[in-house]
Design an enzyme around this catalytic site. Structure first.
Site: not given
Length: 824
Positions: A108, A383
């Site tokens: 950072e 299906s």
């Protein structure tokens, strides 16, 4: 006499400008620098004074920001997105491992120990990169600035907020040590999943104390502040591991760790701890998580900003429906029992198909523990895709109706040979839907073309990829599949008369009582005709009726729907079993999609009961969820307009039918007089005396006037007649004269052992047994060897399919792999 000026005469000399002396230059530069320095000092003092003032006014609050609140459709609060007291623990500096501090600094703010709150070098570098890229590509914020923003400021992105952030950062550096700033930072930052602070994150993600974090764990946490949702090891384990590797590389470059330590830490896989749910409380997490994702998209902000922005998010949630979902998902009897502690999972989405409002979501049976929202994760649809890719687009062509007879007389389409227990027999489209017949669905898709079916599905929001463009698509053979949310949306179009449905969970978002976002429905589109939608509803109502595959979904309202299952697809395993079990259906009021299965399918983790349990769960939830909502009826399909056709003139009757029995070969030779009509073929009918079946078609499409019956038995009497057909005009003759042939008793001898078949005879045809194909685990699977039994012990409608071949609308084949169903 005046003299003429000659060419080239001398011109008067120009005055020379006085050059600035060296002394003047020195004083100019000197005083410019002095003025600049004085301005910089004044500016810096103003920054410090402003920061000190803000700290004096607000330092005692240590405020993260105001919590955003989520409300149900009636305005009742259901969740606070920023309840840090429940998901945060404060750590002392002595508890924080050195490697976590180093990972944070390296990632950072690598110049953290050198600057005083503002890193002008980093700001300049970021500015240059932004100018070169002509957009913001790199930030210059220090850890101290990030702390100032997270603790003291709102998420508003303005110049004044950035200036204030800088003021507070400088003031923090004046009043606190570097260790204190890092400690406060690690106690405040957001780590996703409602977790704030490194101490709570260590316990939640790794089940360990903060002080006992290993290098790879520290790097994983240090990777998350950049994007808590994107680099979360639960949501995105692959992205988290990639980002962890970047953090470790930065630590190595800063000489915090050795190359060996870096490589070892990069390779460790993440495993969720068993006690992860201890920091997660409350309910409706799957719905709230869906709302968060939608809110981030609509507001254009990340999750951290969303949580601290003090928003009031009003949603479409029906508490009655959500509670019905949660009650049934908490009941273990609704799911198959597993061999171990890996649960059979499930997901469910309920939607109002008239408005697109999402009413309830189940992301899994233990969603609070795993936070893997299965409601939006794709699975093979089986299906349940048939109305979307086969029957819906076929009806839309206008060439089919629910009563159309599907002449699916093909076993194979090229090298692709799907099977079911009925075989290649003619059947109406409604009956094919009710029984969930595989061959009928594949035949229909072949008739209309795969491209037509795929285009229809895409309109309904089903993601059909290029690799899915083959006939196996009719049985749910898809690379990735579709999520319960996508399936519910697609079926909602059918339930909504063919009109588009925009699924959404947010009605409006407010801040301090003022609307900042209001949902506006997009313009409705007619994605299929209302007639097609009504036909599909009519056909899928038959699925719920007696004899259909979805009878257990019936409730005290009209229901239409479709079941779906997919085979396990486990390489090398030929036993029965199911990977995905679906029921997607709707009442006239709401649509719901139910999925069941294991997160990871293997030999010990496959379903056996199929879609019957999914259908039953649909009924158990929808009955109480719809309580109090007025009952309605489905739209009735208009009968198709029948075209007036000229009645074909009958053909002349065939005469002179006679028969001869040959004892040696035990056969009857039939002959008749040829018809006078051109282009005629003949159909022979036979009846066995004493049989209840009457006359049956013995052989058809005979071009000549003679045929042999070699299937007669001694001692049996047969009756015959012949009918002539003209295919071009669809005309036929009246039956010919009938004749009777009595086959005498003949001693065939007493058999001993079975006789060998005659030399050169053809073997009896048997149905193939498919072997599952191994594919990458993308949420789908390849077909298994045998169909799975239904609840009554019979073999269900769908059966395994072989490796399919791709096809164009013309039915041409080319190699591709696909999926299959096992039952309805």
């Amino acid at each position: 006499m005046t003299e003429k000026k000659t060419k080239g005469a001398a011109r008067p000399a120009k005055k020379k400008k006085k050059r600035m002396s060296g002394q003047a230059w020195f004083y100019t530069i000197f005083f410019t620098m002095v003025i600049g320095v004085v301005c910089a000092i004044i500016g810096y003092l103003l920054i410090i004074l402003n920061g000190e003032r803000l700290l004096a006014e607000h330092g005692n609050k240590l405020d993260f920001g105001e919590a955003s609140i989520v409300y149900d459709v009636d305005g009742n609060e259901i969740s606070r997105l920023y309840v840090f007291d429940e998901h945060r623990e404060v750590a002392e500096f002595s508890e924080i491992p050195k490697q976590l501090l180093e990972a944070i600094v390296a990632t950072e703010d690598r110049r953290f120990y050198e600057h005083s709150g503002l890193d002008f070098f980093a700001i300049g570098r970021a500015l240059v990169k932004d100018i070169v890229a002509r957009k913001a590509v790199e930030g210059g914020s220090t850890i101290t600035q990030q702390l100032a923003k997270n603790v003291f400021l709102s998420a508003d992105k303005t110049f004044f907020r950035k200036a204030t952030e800088a003021s507070i950062a400088v003031a923090l550096e004046q009043d606190m040590t570097k260790d204190e700033i890092l400690t406060m930072y690690l106690n405040r930052i957001y780590f996703g999943k409602g977790i704030y602070g490194a101490k709570a994150a260590a316990q939640f993600y790794f089940g360990t104390e903060l002080s006992k974090l290993e290098l790879w764990q520290s790097a994983t946490l240090a990777a998350m502040p950049k994007g808590p949702n994107l680099y979360n090891p639960i949501n995105n384990p692959e992205e988290s591991m990639k980002r962890r590797a970047v953090v470790l590389q930065l630590m190595y470059q800063e000489n915090y760790i050795s190359e060996t330590e870096m490589n070892e830490a990069k390779a460790v896989p993440y495993v969720q701890p068993e006690n992860q749910n201890q920091l997660k409380t409350g309910s409706y997490h799957a719905f709230v998580d869906y709302v968060i994702d939608e809110a981030m998209e609509k507001m254009g902000i990340d999750e951290t900003e969303l949580r601290v922005s003090g928003l009031q998010i009003h949603t479409t949630l029906s508490v009655q429906a959500q509670q019905a979902v949660e009650k049934e998902f908490a009941d273990a009897s609704n799911f198959e029992e597993s061999k171990d502690d890996q649960l059979v999972q499930g997901a469910m989405v309920i939607m109002d198909h008239q408005t697109g409002e999402v009413k309830a979501i189940a992301g899994g049976r233990d969603y609070a523990q795993r936070s893997w929202n299965r409601a939006v994760k794709p699975r093979q649809p089986g299906s349940s895709i048939k109305p979307i890719v086969s029957y819906g687009p076929a009806l839309e062509t206008g060439k089919f109706t629910p009563s159309t007879i599907l002449k699916n007389d093909q076993k194979c389409f090229g090298n692709y040979c799907p099977t079911d227990r009925w075989g290649p027999v003619e059947v109406s489209m409604t009956q094919a839907m009710k029984d969930s017949r595989n061959l009928a669905a594949v035949w229909t898709l072949n008739q209309i073309g795969v491209k037509t079916g795929a285009t229809f599905a895409k309109k309904l929001g089903i993601p059909v990829l290029d690799d899915d463009m083959n006939l196996a698509l009719a049985l749910g053979g898809m690379t990735r599949g579709a999520s319960p949310m996508q399936m519910a949306t697609a079926y909602s179009v059918m339930a909504n008369g063919g009109k588009s449905v925009d699924a959404h969970a947010i009605l409006r978002i407010q801040k301090k009582g003022k609307d900042v976002y209001t949902y506006t429905a997009p313009e409705s589109k007619q994605l299929m005709s209302s007639q097609t939608a009504a036909y599909l509803t009519q056909m899928m109502q038959a699925v719920i009726e007696k004899g259909g595959t979805g009878t257990r979904a019936a409730i005290d309202r009209p229901v239409a729907g479709k079941t779906g299952t997919t085979q396990h697809g486990i390489p090398g395993y030929n036993g029965s079993g199911i990977k995905d079990a679906w029921f997607v259906g709707y009442t006239p009021e709401w649509t719901a999609a139910v999925w069941m299965g294991y997160d990871k399918t293997d030999v010990d983790h496959i379903l056996q009961k199929g879609s019957a349990q999914s259908a039953a769960l649909f009924a158990k939830v929808m009955q109480p969820a719809l309580k109090g909502i007025p009952k309605r009826s489905f739209q009735t399909a208009e009968p198709p307009e029948e075209e007036e056709e000229e009645e074909p003139q009958p053909l002349a009757t065939v005469n002179g039918l006679s028969a001869v029995f040959e004892k040696e070969s035990i056969k009857v030779i039939l002959s008749w007089t040829a018809s006078e009509e051109p282009d005629v073929t003949y159909e022979i009918f036979r009846k066995e005396e004493g049989s209840d079946t009457g006359y049956i078609s013995f052989v058809d499409d005979v071009a000549g006037t003679t045929v042999e019956d070699m299937s007669v038995f001694p001692g049996v009497t047969y009756d015959y007649y012949v009918v002539a057909h003209n295919k071009a005009s669809n005309a036929k003759s009246e039956p010919s004269n009938a004749i009777t042939v009595a086959i005498p008793q003949i001693d065939l001898g007493t058999p001993g052992i079975p006789m060998e078949p005659p030399e050169g005879s053809e073997p009896v045809e048997t149905l193939p047994v498919e072997t599952p194909q191994a594919t990458p685990d993308t949420g789908g699977e390849e077909p298994a060897a045998t169909p799975s039994p239904t609840d009554d012990g019979s073999i269900g409608g769908e059966a395994p399919i072989e490796t399919p071949l791709s096809t164009e609308a013309s039915g041409k084949m080319g190699e591709e792999q696909g999926m299959a169903d096992t039952q309805g």
